[in-house]
Design an enzyme around this catalytic site. Sequence first.
Site, mmCIF file in Angstrom:
data_model
loop_
_atom_site.group_PDB
_atom_site.id
_atom_site.type_symbol
_atom_site.label_atom_id
_atom_site.label_comp_id
_atom_site.label_asym_id
_atom_site.label_seq_id
_atom_site.Cartn_x
_atom_site.Cartn_y
_atom_site.Cartn_z
ATOM 1 N N GLY A 206 0.810 -1.211 0.000
ATOM 2 C CA GLY A 206 0.000 0.000 0.000
ATOM 3 C C GLY A 206 0.841 1.256 0.000
ATOM 4 O O GLY A 206 2.052 1.195 0.198
ATOM 5 N N PRO A 207 0.202 2.400 -0.223
ATOM 6 C CA PRO A 207 0.928 3.668 -0.289
ATOM 7 C C PRO A 207 1.610 4.013 1.040
ATOM 8 O O PRO A 207 1.249 3.451 2.070
ATOM 9 C CB PRO A 207 -0.154 4.706 -0.606
ATOM 10 C CG PRO A 207 -1.406 3.971 -0.830
ATOM 11 C CD PRO A 207 -1.242 2.567 -0.396
ATOM 12 N N LYS A 212 1.364 0.263 7.382
ATOM 13 C CA LYS A 212 1.870 -1.085 7.153
ATOM 14 C C LYS A 212 2.799 -1.520 8.278
ATOM 15 O O LYS A 212 2.664 -2.611 8.836
ATOM 16 C CB LYS A 212 2.614 -1.150 5.807
ATOM 17 C CG LYS A 212 1.708 -0.874 4.621
ATOM 18 C CD LYS A 212 2.453 -0.986 3.309
ATOM 19 C CE LYS A 212 3.509 0.077 3.127
ATOM 20 N NZ LYS A 212 2.990 1.447 3.129
ATOM 21 N N GLU A 428 -11.589 33.428 -6.738
ATOM 22 C CA GLU A 428 -12.114 32.365 -5.869
ATOM 23 C C GLU A 428 -13.629 32.254 -6.002
ATOM 24 O O GLU A 428 -14.176 31.152 -6.033
ATOM 25 C CB GLU A 428 -11.719 32.591 -4.406
ATOM 26 C CG GLU A 428 -10.218 32.541 -4.134
ATOM 27 C CD GLU A 428 -9.555 31.253 -4.617
ATOM 28 O OE1 GLU A 428 -10.218 30.191 -4.628
ATOM 29 O OE2 GLU A 428 -8.370 31.306 -5.021
ATOM 30 N N ASP A 504 -4.466 25.888 -11.236
ATOM 31 C CA ASP A 504 -5.761 25.437 -11.763
ATOM 32 C C ASP A 504 -5.589 24.845 -13.149
ATOM 33 O O ASP A 504 -6.142 23.791 -13.467
ATOM 34 C CB ASP A 504 -6.735 26.629 -11.882
ATOM 35 C CG ASP A 504 -7.032 27.260 -10.537
ATOM 36 O OD1 ASP A 504 -6.876 26.568 -9.520
ATOM 37 O OD2 ASP A 504 -7.406 28.448 -10.522
HETATM 38 P P1 ADP Z 1 3.697 2.835 6.440
HETATM 39 O O1 ADP Z 1 4.575 1.815 7.068
HETATM 40 O O2 ADP Z 1 2.521 2.252 5.718
HETATM 41 O O3 ADP Z 1 4.403 3.831 5.608
HETATM 42 P P2 ADP Z 1 3.364 3.587 9.160
HETATM 43 O O4 ADP Z 1 2.869 2.323 9.740
HETATM 44 O O5 ADP Z 1 4.801 3.874 9.368
HETATM 45 O O6 ADP Z 1 3.026 3.668 7.620
HETATM 46 O O7 ADP Z 1 2.467 4.784 9.706
HETATM 47 C C1 ADP Z 1 3.024 5.953 10.231
HETATM 48 C C2 ADP Z 1 2.180 6.477 11.361
HETATM 49 O O8 ADP Z 1 0.923 6.948 10.876
HETATM 50 C C3 ADP Z 1 1.829 5.426 12.390
HETATM 51 O O9 ADP Z 1 2.810 5.332 13.359
HETATM 52 C C4 ADP Z 1 0.523 5.948 12.956
HETATM 53 O O10 ADP Z 1 0.750 6.917 13.943
HETATM 54 C C5 ADP Z 1 -0.116 6.624 11.769
HETATM 55 N N1 ADP Z 1 -1.052 5.732 11.097
HETATM 56 C C6 ADP Z 1 -0.965 5.311 9.819
HETATM 57 N N2 ADP Z 1 -2.006 4.522 9.506
HETATM 58 C C7 ADP Z 1 -2.768 4.426 10.610
HETATM 59 C C8 ADP Z 1 -3.984 3.743 10.917
HETATM 60 N N3 ADP Z 1 -4.616 2.992 10.003
HETATM 61 N N4 ADP Z 1 -4.482 3.873 12.157
HETATM 62 C C9 ADP Z 1 -3.856 4.625 13.073
HETATM 63 N N5 ADP Z 1 -2.710 5.284 12.857
HETATM 64 C C10 ADP Z 1 -2.166 5.208 11.632
HETATM 65 ZN ZN ZN Z 2 -7.905 29.027 -8.718
#
Ligand code: ADP
Ligand code: ZN
Length: 606
Positions: A206-207, A212, A428, A504
């Site tokens: 995932g992004p 993750k 705007e 824009d």
């Molecule tokens: P990735 O590994 O997908 O890049 P991370 O797990 O490192 O993302 O997420 C970074 C931070 O963002 C986490 O430590 C948390 O604080 C927050 N976060 C991201 N996704 C969630 C989620 N689904 N629920 C709660 N916190 C999240």
């Molecule tokens: Zn504009």
Amino acid sequence: MEIKNTKKPFIYYLIIVMTVVLLINTFIIPMFLKRHVTQVDYGTFLREVENGRVTTVEVQDRQIAFVIKDGQGQGSIYVTGLMDDPDLVNRLYNAGVKFGRVIPKESSPLLEFFLYWILPLVIFIALGQLLARKMQEKMGGPGGVMSFGKSNARIYVEAETGKTFADVAGQDEAKEALQEVVDFLHNPKKYEEIGAAIPKGVLLVGPPGTGKTLLARAVAGESKVPFFSISGSEFVEMFVGMGAARVRDLFNQAQKKAPCIIFIDEIDTIGKSRNSGPVSNEEREQTLNQLLTEMDGFDGRKGVVILAATNRPETLDKALLRPGRFDRRVPVELPDLKGREAILKLHARKVKLADNIDFSTIARATSGASGADLANIVNEAALRAVRMGRKYVLQEDLEESVELVIAGYQRKNAVISTKDKLIVSYHEIGHALVAAKQKHTAPVHKISIIPRTSGALGYTMQIDQDERVLMSKEEALEQITTLLGGRSAEEIVFDTVTTGAANDIEQATRLARNMVTRFGMSEEFDMMALETVNNPYLGGDSTLLVSANTSARIDEEVLKIIKSCHQKAIRILEENKDKLHELARYLLEKETITGEEFMNLLSASA
Ligand code: ADP
Ligand code: ZN
Ligand code: MG
């Protein structure tokens, strides 16, 4: 096998150590061993022999060493140069001197052994240790991560991650998919009895910022098993051969601690397709091969589960995705409306809030934000509350930090001429009016002419009532029209146009282009795919798949869409010119107006 890169460091260290040992042997040790020796001339030597004071003589290669006894029966050592003296033996014999014997040394054989062999060895080892520690520091690993990739290397183990699924919001599907892994780690026996093999490898895809890493830690926390975590980039920074050794160690240790989890974050850094790009990376390939070997080699039933995360699944080597390796994929997508609200609430639990916080408005304003962005928004809101001298966070703080995280800081005191402000107001309101007068557009939430550091001088925020996944052709066209509404208002009211519409124009063009090349929304090309997106998760680059001729026709088609939308925007604004003037003046005065104010003024009969 090539080991180009190893040669340098190891030979380098070897040379340092050899030099040190050599220095010790030639200079330092002799200083300890030599007792005081006096040099005299040959004449003195002969005289002393004749006087009978010399007890022992040793004829050496380049000199003659002799001992003269003193009063206490002790002897002191003298040397003199060799001479071509055939009589010497007779002379010595006549004088009754012991000669030809080795001069007894002061040092014991034990001391000698220590100085020549043990001491250099100790220094050698100490130096090695020092270098090893230096390297560890350079790699920034937590204490004692490795010692030259030996099998006793310690790899980062975190017995308790302290995270659970409750710390992850809005990823219900991913959590469900991982629940099985948790269950297996809790009770491997149950699966073993039936003969079911849990997937060895689970790939979280995932992004960035979607949680993750967080999910992997939560799986470990839920299963209460050891968590071996390593980031793909850590392998790559190591010397050649080190990455592979480390993979071996990792699996060795993990198998001893089973049931447990191995987590390889950012696996794309080692798992990149081996035939991608012209330059092959020997080290990365070796590491990847070792990983593949280890994954095949161990018995999944023992209770070792390998989790990995990546935001570039398309770059992964196909071999990694084969059955028995990372054969299960868990998508971790950007959160939807409900998910965003849940994530906001979760992170807001850590801060003090006013009673009337409406998270759903914030969630609706943050379409496309990742979990990490949302966590950041809550934190920025808390920081703003502190700056404002408040004890708790207000709705206003959250709304401001949405704009901050998404659009950049407000520059309240930036000086802008009245003329510019007037133009921005019309611009705007142009967006807002065009949006309001079309059927398929999202309602206006907020209009502002307070500039941001992002460079935008004004800002019209539209918020959809529901989360939209699909966009119809009509909606796409209306969105382009809305984007062009700002500049169109400037054209109608002022004789000239400004640079303020650059962004824009860019957005409108991109959307129009996508309609033609990717969404099959033009008559000219019907449903022909003209472009592929290479990297869907990093929102990145795409490649045109067409001939130069077709490419020119695409440009024409895009221009046609933009021209027709531009005309439509002008038409809408001309038809509502009175409202345009009224609203623009109102905005100029207030600087920021809400969607409600806007709609009230719009629907009020003049
Ligand atoms: P990735 O590994 O997908 O890049 P991370 O797990 O490192 O993302 O997420 C970074 C931070 O963002 C986490 O430590 C948390 O604080 C927050 N976060 C991201 N996704 C969630 C989620 N689904 N629920 C709660 N916190 C999240
Ligand atoms: Zn504009
Ligand atoms: Mg991560």
